[in-house]
Design a protein around this motif. Structure first.
Motif, PDB file in Angstrom:
ATOM      1  N   LEU A   5       0.814  -1.221   0.000  1.00  0.00           N
ATOM      2  CA  LEU A   5       0.000   0.000   0.000  1.00  0.00           C
ATOM      3  C   LEU A   5       0.842   1.263   0.000  1.00  0.00           C
ATOM      4  CD1 LEU A   5      -2.833  -1.016   2.514  1.00  0.00           C
ATOM      5  CD2 LEU A   5      -3.035  -0.743   0.039  1.00  0.00           C
ATOM      6  N   ALA A   6       2.009   1.223   0.578  1.00  0.00           N
ATOM      7  CA  ALA A   6       2.825   2.429   0.681  1.00  0.00           C
ATOM      8  C   ALA A   6       4.290   2.091   0.391  1.00  0.00           C
ATOM      9  CB  ALA A   6       2.675   3.057   2.076  1.00  0.00           C
ATOM     10  N   PRO A   7       4.649   1.939  -0.862  1.00  0.00           N
ATOM     11  CA  PRO A   7       3.834   2.146  -2.071  1.00  0.00           C
ATOM     12  C   PRO A   7       3.182   0.847  -2.544  1.00  0.00           C
ATOM     13  CG  PRO A   7       6.088   1.791  -2.712  1.00  0.00           C
ATOM     14  CD  PRO A   7       6.073   1.708  -1.197  1.00  0.00           C
ATOM     15  N   THR A   8       2.280   0.977  -3.517  1.00  0.00           N
ATOM     16  CA  THR A   8       1.771  -0.182  -4.242  1.00  0.00           C
ATOM     17  C   THR A   8       2.766  -0.490  -5.361  1.00  0.00           C
ATOM     18  OG1 THR A   8      -0.518   0.386  -3.756  1.00  0.00           O
ATOM     19  CG2 THR A   8      -0.128  -1.059  -5.640  1.00  0.00           C
ATOM     20  N   PHE A   9       3.177  -1.757  -5.439  1.00  0.00           N
ATOM     21  CA  PHE A   9       4.241  -2.101  -6.385  1.00  0.00           C
ATOM     22  C   PHE A   9       4.016  -3.494  -6.954  1.00  0.00           C
ATOM     23  CE2 PHE A   9       5.509  -3.983  -2.410  1.00  0.00           C
ATOM     24  CZ  PHE A   9       6.275  -5.098  -2.716  1.00  0.00           C
ATOM     25  N   THR A  10       4.732  -3.787  -8.020  1.00  0.00           N
ATOM     26  CA  THR A  10       4.730  -5.119  -8.624  1.00  0.00           C
ATOM     27  C   THR A  10       6.169  -5.552  -8.862  1.00  0.00           C
ATOM     28  OG1 THR A  10       4.657  -4.301 -10.893  1.00  0.00           O
ATOM     29  CG2 THR A  10       2.553  -4.760  -9.834  1.00  0.00           C
ATOM     30  N   VAL A  11       6.360  -6.860  -8.938  1.00  0.00           N
ATOM     31  CA  VAL A  11       7.621  -7.437  -9.395  1.00  0.00           C
ATOM     32  C   VAL A  11       7.282  -8.317 -10.594  1.00  0.00           C
ATOM     33  CG1 VAL A  11       9.655  -8.811  -8.836  1.00  0.00           C
ATOM     34  CG2 VAL A  11       8.543  -7.430  -7.046  1.00  0.00           C
ATOM     35  N   ASP A  12       7.854  -8.003 -11.732  1.00  0.00           N
ATOM     36  CA  ASP A  12       7.616  -8.752 -12.960  1.00  0.00           C
ATOM     37  C   ASP A  12       8.907  -9.403 -13.427  1.00  0.00           C
ATOM     38  OD1 ASP A  12       4.946  -7.911 -13.082  1.00  0.00           O
ATOM     39  OD2 ASP A  12       5.476  -6.107 -14.199  1.00  0.00           O
ATOM     40  N   LEU A  13       8.810 -10.661 -13.847  1.00  0.00           N
ATOM     41  CA  LEU A  13       9.940 -11.358 -14.451  1.00  0.00           C
ATOM     42  C   LEU A  13       9.709 -11.406 -15.955  1.00  0.00           C
ATOM     43  CD1 LEU A  13      10.141 -12.208 -11.433  1.00  0.00           C
ATOM     44  CD2 LEU A  13      11.063 -14.392 -12.216  1.00  0.00           C
ATOM     45  N   ASP A  14      10.459 -10.596 -16.690  1.00  0.00           N
ATOM     46  CA  ASP A  14      10.381 -10.551 -18.144  1.00  0.00           C
ATOM     47  C   ASP A  14      11.235 -11.700 -18.679  1.00  0.00           C
ATOM     48  OD1 ASP A  14      10.893 -10.040 -20.883  1.00  0.00           O
ATOM     49  OD2 ASP A  14      10.563  -7.896 -20.600  1.00  0.00           O
ATOM     50  N   LEU A  15      10.588 -12.716 -19.242  1.00  0.00           N
ATOM     51  CA  LEU A  15      11.286 -13.928 -19.655  1.00  0.00           C
ATOM     52  C   LEU A  15      11.646 -13.915 -21.137  1.00  0.00           C
ATOM     53  CD1 LEU A  15       9.185 -16.445 -17.545  1.00  0.00           C
ATOM     54  CD2 LEU A  15      11.349 -15.329 -16.948  1.00  0.00           C
TER      55      LEU A  15
END
Length: 308
Positions: A59-69
């Protein structure tokens, strides 16, 4: 592109072992930063256009982790636009673990402590990720192929998921077991056996039939589609399965298994997999006393007008 391209376990087992641990490192972030949902549905990864994603969390912050394959990079980004990225090639698990912590700090993520995280249910579970310099194989072509196969199987599982109108999980990629699965549930509560761990208690608090795909491991070194019913009803493994499928005893219960290469060689691989999933589901659900016909859903439609 060929449907179900070859991905023999032996050809990328070292890379698979490394990427599995990369996924577990990111999975620990997801576990800590997402609101809990029943049966741990908040924890697995979902597929994205170029790889796998945690989905937004925190929430503080709202974030994502993406694995670009495809580009073989990890992207950590926030809804405010902050972003940190690093490559996955040529890294040990220890290096990946350190870089992910730096990336999280760089975009302002606080309070997600994975410093002492360790593998889950892997042979090196006693060794922290921060000390794992052993696993460092990363074949880019094999990793991209993994994602392509995952994407194709995902769509088959989505189609299968649409044939059931009861409670069902998303199609999701579990980082602890490195499989892709969708699970159907009954309303029947399952009392846990004495000594059952909390992960298992939550996952199997209701009766389930789960269907999925995994890439193989040292104890079963080939990719395969699978299905199981839990708790396992009497006589499950006595039922016939479609051509090429068989029952495998594993960890005290039975899996319906269709080897990936068997499905690939079928005249219609997609239909062969769907027929296998349907037969295994009906076998388990019927023996467990589910209302199989009442829960059936044609083409994902429950609208009584459209169904006719």
């Amino acid at each position: 592109m060929e449907l179900f391209p070859p991905i023999p376990y032996a050809g990328w087992s070292d890379t698979l072992a490394t990427v599995h641990r990369f996924a577990q490192v990111v999975g620990r972030v997801r576990l800590l930063a997402s609101p809990r949902r029943n049966h741990w549905w908040n924890v697995p990864f979902h597929l994205a256009g170029r790889g796998i994603t945690t989905r937004p969390m925190g929430l503080a912050p709202t974030f994502t982790v993406d694995l670009d394959l495809l580009d073989h990079r990890v992207d950590v980004s926030t809804v405010e636009g902050r972003r940190a990225s690093f490559g996955m090639t040529g890294r040990s698990v220890a290096s990946f673990h350190a870089e992910l912590q730096r990336a999280l700090a760089a975009v302002g993520v606080r309070g997600v402590d994975i410093a002492g995280a360790r593998p889950f249910d892997l042979p090196d579970a006693d060794r922290p990720f921060a000390e794992d310099t052993e696993h460092a194989s990363y074949d880019t072509a094999a990793v991209t192929r993994y994602w392509q196969v995952l994407s194709q199987v995902n769509l088959v599982l989505e189609e299968f998921a649409g044939r059931f109108s009861g409670k069902t999980s998303p199609v999701h990629h579990f980082w602890h077991t490195f499989d892709l699965a969708v699970t159907r549930f009954s309303d029947r509560v399952v009392p846990p056996a004495e000594g059952t761990d909390p992960v298992t208690r939550e996952a199997y608090s209701r009766e389930v039939v789960s269907s999925g795909f995994w890439f193989g491991d040292p104890s079963f070194p080939e990719p395969a589609f699978y299905s199981y019913t839990a708790p396992e009803p009497a006589g499950l493994a006595e039922a016939d399965l479609p051509s090429g499928g068989y029952w495998l005893e594993r960890r005290g219960s039975h899996l319906a298994v269709l080897p990936y290469d068997t499905a690939r060689s079928a005249d219609d691989p997609r239909e062969a997999v769907l027929a296998f999933f349907e037969a295994a589901y009906r076998t388990g659900a019927t023996r467990a006393g589910w209302d199989v016909e009442g829960l059936a859903c044609r083409d994902g439609v429950t609208d009584p007008v459209l169904r006719g």
